[in-house]
Design a protein around this motif. Sequence first.
Motif, PDB file in Angstrom:
ATOM      1  N   LYS A   1       0.807  -1.233   0.000  1.00  0.00           N
ATOM      2  CA  LYS A   1       0.000   0.000   0.000  1.00  0.00           C
ATOM      3  C   LYS A   1       0.835   1.276   0.000  1.00  0.00           C
ATOM      4  N   GLY A   2       2.151   1.146   0.100  1.00  0.00           N
ATOM      5  CA  GLY A   2       3.018   2.320   0.088  1.00  0.00           C
ATOM      6  C   GLY A   2       2.864   3.176   1.339  1.00  0.00           C
ATOM      7  N   GLU A   3       3.258   4.439   1.203  1.00  0.00           N
ATOM      8  CA  GLU A   3       3.196   5.356   2.351  1.00  0.00           C
ATOM      9  C   GLU A   3       1.775   5.531   2.862  1.00  0.00           C
ATOM     10  N   ALA A   4       0.801   5.526   1.970  1.00  0.00           N
ATOM     11  CA  ALA A   4      -0.600   5.696   2.383  1.00  0.00           C
ATOM     12  C   ALA A   4      -1.012   4.576   3.340  1.00  0.00           C
ATOM     13  N   GLY A   5      -0.557   3.370   3.080  1.00  0.00           N
ATOM     14  CA  GLY A   5      -0.868   2.246   3.961  1.00  0.00           C
ATOM     15  C   GLY A   5      -0.217   2.406   5.322  1.00  0.00           C
ATOM     16  N   LEU A   6       1.017   2.904   5.333  1.00  0.00           N
ATOM     17  CA  LEU A   6       1.707   3.133   6.604  1.00  0.00           C
ATOM     18  C   LEU A   6       0.996   4.212   7.419  1.00  0.00           C
ATOM     19  N   GLN A   7       0.447   5.207   6.732  1.00  0.00           N
ATOM     20  CA  GLN A   7      -0.223   6.304   7.428  1.00  0.00           C
ATOM     21  C   GLN A   7      -1.558   5.898   8.040  1.00  0.00           C
ATOM     22  N   GLU A   8      -2.036   4.710   7.713  1.00  0.00           N
ATOM     23  CA  GLU A   8      -3.252   4.188   8.347  1.00  0.00           C
ATOM     24  C   GLU A   8      -2.969   3.713   9.775  1.00  0.00           C
ATOM     25  N   ILE A   9      -1.699   3.538  10.101  1.00  0.00           N
ATOM     26  CA  ILE A   9      -1.304   3.105  11.435  1.00  0.00           C
ATOM     27  C   ILE A   9      -1.382   4.319  12.367  1.00  0.00           C
ATOM     28  N   PRO A  10      -2.029   4.182  13.527  1.00  0.00           N
ATOM     29  CA  PRO A  10      -2.144   5.323  14.452  1.00  0.00           C
ATOM     30  C   PRO A  10      -0.779   5.894  14.840  1.00  0.00           C
ATOM     31  N   GLY A  11      -0.664   7.215  14.742  1.00  0.00           N
ATOM     32  CA  GLY A  11       0.568   7.887  15.134  1.00  0.00           C
ATOM     33  C   GLY A  11       1.627   7.938  14.043  1.00  0.00           C
ATOM     34  N   ILE A  12       1.329   7.373  12.874  1.00  0.00           N
ATOM     35  CA  ILE A  12       2.273   7.395  11.756  1.00  0.00           C
ATOM     36  C   ILE A  12       1.731   8.374  10.711  1.00  0.00           C
ATOM     37  N   GLY A  13       2.361   9.536  10.650  1.00  0.00           N
ATOM     38  CA  GLY A  13       1.952  10.545   9.671  1.00  0.00           C
ATOM     39  C   GLY A  13       2.863  10.539   8.469  1.00  0.00           C
ATOM     40  N   ARG A  14       2.781  11.612   7.694  1.00  0.00           N
ATOM     41  CA  ARG A  14       3.556  11.695   6.443  1.00  0.00           C
ATOM     42  C   ARG A  14       5.064  11.635   6.697  1.00  0.00           C
ATOM     43  N   ALA A  15       5.530  12.404   7.669  1.00  0.00           N
ATOM     44  CA  ALA A  15       6.984  12.471   7.905  1.00  0.00           C
ATOM     45  C   ALA A  15       7.534  11.116   8.352  1.00  0.00           C
ATOM     46  N   ILE A  16       6.853  10.484   9.283  1.00  0.00           N
ATOM     47  CA  ILE A  16       7.349   9.200   9.795  1.00  0.00           C
ATOM     48  C   ILE A  16       7.182   8.099   8.749  1.00  0.00           C
ATOM     49  N   SER A  17       6.088   8.122   8.002  1.00  0.00           N
ATOM     50  CA  SER A  17       5.924   7.090   6.963  1.00  0.00           C
ATOM     51  C   SER A  17       7.013   7.211   5.896  1.00  0.00           C
ATOM     52  N   ALA A  18       7.406   8.434   5.570  1.00  0.00           N
ATOM     53  CA  ALA A  18       8.492   8.624   4.596  1.00  0.00           C
ATOM     54  C   ALA A  18       9.802   8.065   5.144  1.00  0.00           C
ATOM     55  N   LYS A  19      10.042   8.270   6.426  1.00  0.00           N
ATOM     56  CA  LYS A  19      11.258   7.731   7.055  1.00  0.00           C
ATOM     57  C   LYS A  19      11.222   6.198   7.072  1.00  0.00           C
ATOM     58  N   ILE A  20      10.050   5.631   7.317  1.00  0.00           N
ATOM     59  CA  ILE A  20       9.914   4.168   7.299  1.00  0.00           C
ATOM     60  C   ILE A  20      10.259   3.635   5.908  1.00  0.00           C
ATOM     61  N   MET A  21       9.760   4.303   4.881  1.00  0.00           N
ATOM     62  CA  MET A  21      10.066   3.877   3.512  1.00  0.00           C
ATOM     63  C   MET A  21      11.577   3.917   3.263  1.00  0.00           C
TER      64      MET A  21
END
Length: 161
Positions: A53-73
């Motif tokens: 699902k890419g970054e959008a899928g990561l952002q579905e996790i509570p507390g994971i916004g755009r900045a943190i999802s980009a870092k996860i990627m």
Amino acid sequence: MRMTNEEIAERFARLALLLEIRGDDPYRIRSYKRAAETIRDWPTPLEQIAREKGEAGLQEIPGIGRAISAKIMEIIERGTFDAWERLIQETPASVLDLLLVEGIGPKTASTLYKKFKIETLDNLVKFVEGGGLEMVDGITPQNARKIKKSLAEIGKQREES
């Protein structure tokens, strides 16, 4: 390179601790700590979510916004992320080793680093041997003994390995 949720969480926990030692924004530190806790306990591998699902899928996790999802990627793709690399250019990651010493928390580690330029356990050993702990505000005689004992134990462990 496959990254487990635990490994990704550890990256954010270390980032939060290093920011705390530097005296960074408490809100930012809390957000990284919460992200680390959430990621550590998340049932689905973040690598799988990112792949499907890419970054959008990561952002579905509570507390994971755009900045943190980009870092996860970035972590998943490269094993590190730019914000960490920039941070350790300014404050060495070895400062985190000070937290391995019983009696030293983030606040004391911050003081040791900022005021006395202690960056490694070896620096700390020399500082302690030279009587430096007496100069550190907030370190009681009991705490100083605890630090000395812990450093001795760490030294023994290093010699054995």
